[in-house]
Design a protein around this motif. Sequence first.
Motif, mmCIF file in Angstrom:
data_model
loop_
_atom_site.group_PDB
_atom_site.id
_atom_site.type_symbol
_atom_site.label_atom_id
_atom_site.label_comp_id
_atom_site.label_asym_id
_atom_site.label_seq_id
_atom_site.Cartn_x
_atom_site.Cartn_y
_atom_site.Cartn_z
ATOM 1 N N SER A 41 0.854 -1.189 0.000
ATOM 2 C CA SER A 41 0.000 0.000 0.000
ATOM 3 C C SER A 41 0.888 1.235 0.000
ATOM 4 O O SER A 41 2.111 1.127 0.043
ATOM 5 N N ILE A 98 -11.938 1.913 8.510
ATOM 6 C CA ILE A 98 -11.206 0.774 9.066
ATOM 7 C C ILE A 98 -11.407 0.757 10.576
ATOM 8 O O ILE A 98 -11.485 1.796 11.229
ATOM 9 N N MET A 100 -9.747 -2.117 13.172
ATOM 10 C CA MET A 100 -9.038 -3.380 13.167
ATOM 11 C C MET A 100 -8.004 -3.453 14.287
ATOM 12 O O MET A 100 -7.360 -2.458 14.608
ATOM 13 N N ASN A 102 -4.462 -4.403 15.715
ATOM 14 C CA ASN A 102 -3.095 -4.461 15.211
ATOM 15 C C ASN A 102 -2.152 -4.603 16.391
ATOM 16 O O ASN A 102 -2.560 -4.460 17.548
ATOM 17 N N GLU A 118 5.394 -3.681 12.683
ATOM 18 C CA GLU A 118 3.931 -3.680 12.793
ATOM 19 C C GLU A 118 3.337 -4.990 12.285
ATOM 20 O O GLU A 118 3.797 -5.550 11.289
ATOM 21 N N VAL A 120 -0.663 -6.828 11.592
ATOM 22 C CA VAL A 120 -2.068 -6.465 11.446
ATOM 23 C C VAL A 120 -2.926 -7.720 11.432
ATOM 24 O O VAL A 120 -2.471 -8.794 11.050
ATOM 25 N N ILE A 123 -4.257 -8.348 6.615
ATOM 26 C CA ILE A 123 -3.414 -7.593 5.688
ATOM 27 C C ILE A 123 -4.188 -7.141 4.460
ATOM 28 O O ILE A 123 -3.938 -6.056 3.933
ATOM 29 N N MET A 126 -6.122 -4.037 5.347
ATOM 30 C CA MET A 126 -5.202 -2.907 5.476
ATOM 31 C C MET A 126 -4.737 -2.426 4.103
ATOM 32 O O MET A 126 -4.718 -1.217 3.845
ATOM 33 N N ASN A 127 -4.375 -3.349 3.230
ATOM 34 C CA ASN A 127 -3.954 -2.967 1.878
ATOM 35 C C ASN A 127 -5.060 -2.195 1.149
ATOM 36 O O ASN A 127 -4.794 -1.205 0.473
ATOM 37 N N PHE A 129 -7.550 -0.456 2.511
ATOM 38 C CA PHE A 129 -7.762 0.842 3.140
ATOM 39 C C PHE A 129 -6.707 1.862 2.693
ATOM 40 O O PHE A 129 -7.019 3.008 2.417
ATOM 41 N N TRP A 130 -5.434 1.426 2.650
ATOM 42 C CA TRP A 130 -4.332 2.334 2.319
ATOM 43 C C TRP A 130 -3.937 2.264 0.846
ATOM 44 O O TRP A 130 -2.866 2.745 0.473
#
Length: 132
Positions: A41, A98, A100, A102, A118, A120, A123, A126-127, A129-130
Amino acid sequence: MAEHPDCALVRRGYEAFAQGDLDTLATLFTADVTHHVPGESLIAGHHKGREAVLQLYRRMAEETRGTFRIELQRVMADGRGHVISVHKAYGDRRDRGIEMMNGIFFTIVGGKVSDLDECVKDIDVMNEFWAA
């Protein structure tokens, strides 16, 4: 029983992050600190050096228009310079939200954070979202 100093250091970092206090965060990091962000991301990668890590945090705030926040759940130390934190992350970005769990594995050297690795819960989320 008093909190372990490494846990207290990480807790101070979370408090400064929550307040957007990058000046305080800078004092908690070694000059060569690295924050490793997993995934693929726009924030993923190895952000090396104090200014690069602070720039990562600025970008996260900018991309989410200040909605990104974290709630610290747990902090645990091994007494040998390692701390694990668990937190819940929240934020809104574009048409996505998001929420979540982490975690971050911290390495402490000389009373300062030298490495943040980090982890999560999901993943793919997260990918997404970003995503760029």
